[in-house]
Write an enzyme that holds these catalytic residues in place. Structure first.
Site, short mmCIF file in Angstrom:
data_model
loop_
_atom_site.label_atom_id
_atom_site.label_comp_id
_atom_site.label_asym_id
_atom_site.label_seq_id
_atom_site.Cartn_x
_atom_site.Cartn_y
_atom_site.Cartn_z
CD GLU A 64 39.33 -13.23 14.70
OE1 GLU A 64 40.24 -13.49 13.88
OE2 GLU A 64 39.52 -13.16 15.93
NE ARG B 218 18.24 5.38 14.59
CZ ARG B 218 17.55 4.26 14.38
NH1 ARG B 218 16.24 4.28 14.51
NH2 ARG B 218 18.14 3.14 14.04
CD GLN B 219 23.39 4.57 20.16
OE1 GLN B 219 24.20 4.55 21.07
NE2 GLN B 219 22.97 3.48 19.55
CB ALA C 252 7.29 1.26 9.97
CE LYS D 50 9.80 9.78 17.53
NZ LYS D 50 10.60 9.18 16.44
CG HIS E 62 18.89 11.12 13.57
ND1 HIS E 62 17.56 11.06 13.21
CD2 HIS E 62 18.90 11.37 14.90
CE1 HIS E 62 16.81 11.26 14.28
NE2 HIS E 62 17.61 11.44 15.32
CG ASP F 231 36.72 -16.71 14.61
OD1 ASP F 231 36.61 -16.26 13.45
OD2 ASP F 231 37.70 -16.49 15.34
C1 R5P Z 1 14.12 9.44 14.83
O1 R5P Z 1 14.16 10.51 15.37
C2 R5P Z 1 14.29 9.20 13.35
O2 R5P Z 1 14.28 10.39 12.61
C3 R5P Z 1 13.20 8.29 12.86
O3 R5P Z 1 11.96 8.95 12.98
C4 R5P Z 1 13.17 7.04 13.65
O4 R5P Z 1 14.45 6.56 13.88
C5 R5P Z 1 12.36 5.98 12.95
O5 R5P Z 1 12.37 4.82 13.73
P1 R5P Z 1 11.15 3.85 13.71
O6 R5P Z 1 10.80 3.57 12.26
O7 R5P Z 1 11.64 2.62 14.43
O8 R5P Z 1 10.02 4.49 14.44
#
Ligand code: R5P
Length: 309
Positions: A52, A109-110, A238, A206, A143, A50
């Site tokens: 676990e 990232r969170q 990417a 970005k 990060h 299951d």
């Molecule tokens: C985001 O701020 C991280 O530093 C990376 O640039 C990001 O997580 C890369 O994610 P992805 O390859 O999905 O664009």
């Protein structure tokens, strides 16, 4: 507080500790064991039908110090739970100290509260790791620099840029190189690359549309007529690297390279890299790399094991 993992250096050669391998990255864990001169401790990690997980040790481990090896990438939820259970089993077995080597720390990232009612995963997992008995951690290229402050135990945060830069310089020479961060959040890491290489740096502005798509607005800095080294903490889909590389090309960059510490390479990542203007990408094995990655002519893999022992 007993420190098994020294701040500046190595797993103490003179310390009596055992290495416990999680199931996330077997080849890296074996390499770390070889370099530190310690065998992996006999551990049974069973998965029930299951889903676990149950952890137990095959030999007496009481009164020893233990270091868990676990990369928390690719299946973060699975490996986090496994790590909690290894920590708990170690504590219940009576070890005196538990360290964790997590070359890649999931959920990094969170780490910022974005509005009310949003989970703050990075903080929550710091608490869970503590509750699971972890007393010390070593990790690579988080990060965000503030993540160690979520932890109530020492976090030794290292960068893989030394080994990535060394690999890059062995293969390529450019007297006209600029380091480029694919987003504004990469500024600190990119600044360190630029310092190491003694070059200028530029940053791509970005905007993330969703988890898979990004929009590049402009570049702060000069890339026209220059070779570019894109540097980032991780590559997941990417999208970030490929679109930053495309923008650099449109702005007149000549050769374009990339260096990332953590290669998650999910979904169409390899296809995007293949089609992108990136000539060559350097990545560590902090996350296990599939054959499709290691056999990709555009990608060189560099071991991060020496940074972790
Ligand atoms: C985001 O701020 C991280 O530093 C990376 O640039 C990001 O997580 C890369 O994610 P992805 O390859 O999905 O664009």
């Amino acid at each position: 507080m007993q420190l098994v993992m020294q701040k500046e250096g190595l797993l103490k050669k003179d310390t009596d500790f055992v290495l416990i391998s999680g199931t996330s990255n077997p080849s890296l864990h074996e390499e770390i064991a070889r370099l530190s001169g310690k065998p992996l401790f006999p551990t049974e990690i069973v998965r029930f039908p299951d889903g676990e997980i149950r952890v137990s040790f095959k030999e007496v481990i009481e009164a020893k110090k233990a270091v868990i090896l676990q990369s928390l990438g690719r299946q973060p939820n699975e490996y986090l739970v496994e790590t909690f259970l290894i920590g708990d089993a170690l504590r219940r077995a009576g070890v005196t100290h538990i360290g964790l080597i997590a070359p890649y720390l999931a959920y990094s990232r969170q780490s910022l509260q974005e509005g009310n009612g949003t989970s703050l995963a990075s903080r929550l997992f710091a608490y869970f790791l503590h509750e699971a008995g972890i007393q010390e951690m070593r990790t690579l290229d988080l990060h965000a620099e503030h993540i160690p402050s979520f932890y109530d135990f020492p976090v030794h945060h290292f960068s893989a840029l030394e080994v990535l830069v060394e690999a890059f310089l062995k293969q390529y020479a450019s007297d006209n190189l600029v380091v480029v961060g694919p987003d504004l959040g990469s500024a600190k890491l990119v600044g360190r690359y630029a310092e190491k290489l003694n070059r200028d740096f530029a940053l791509v502005e970005k905007r993330r549309i969703d988890a898979r798509n990004v929009l590049n607005l402009s570049i702060v800095g000069e890339v026209e007529g220059k070779d570019v080294l894109l540097a980032d903490d991780m590559c997941s889909t990417a999208g970030t690297l490929a679109s930053a590389a495309q923008l650099c090309r449109e702005k007149g960059a000549k050769r374009i390279f990339a260096a990332v510490t953590h290669g998650l390479f999910v979904e169409r990542a390899l296809e995007l890299i293949e089609k992108s203007p990136i000539e060559h990408l350097f990545v560590t094995n902090s996350v296990p790399l599939d054959d499709s990655v290691t056999q990709c002519a555009k990608i060189s893999c560099v071991s991060c094991a020496p940074l972790l022992v």
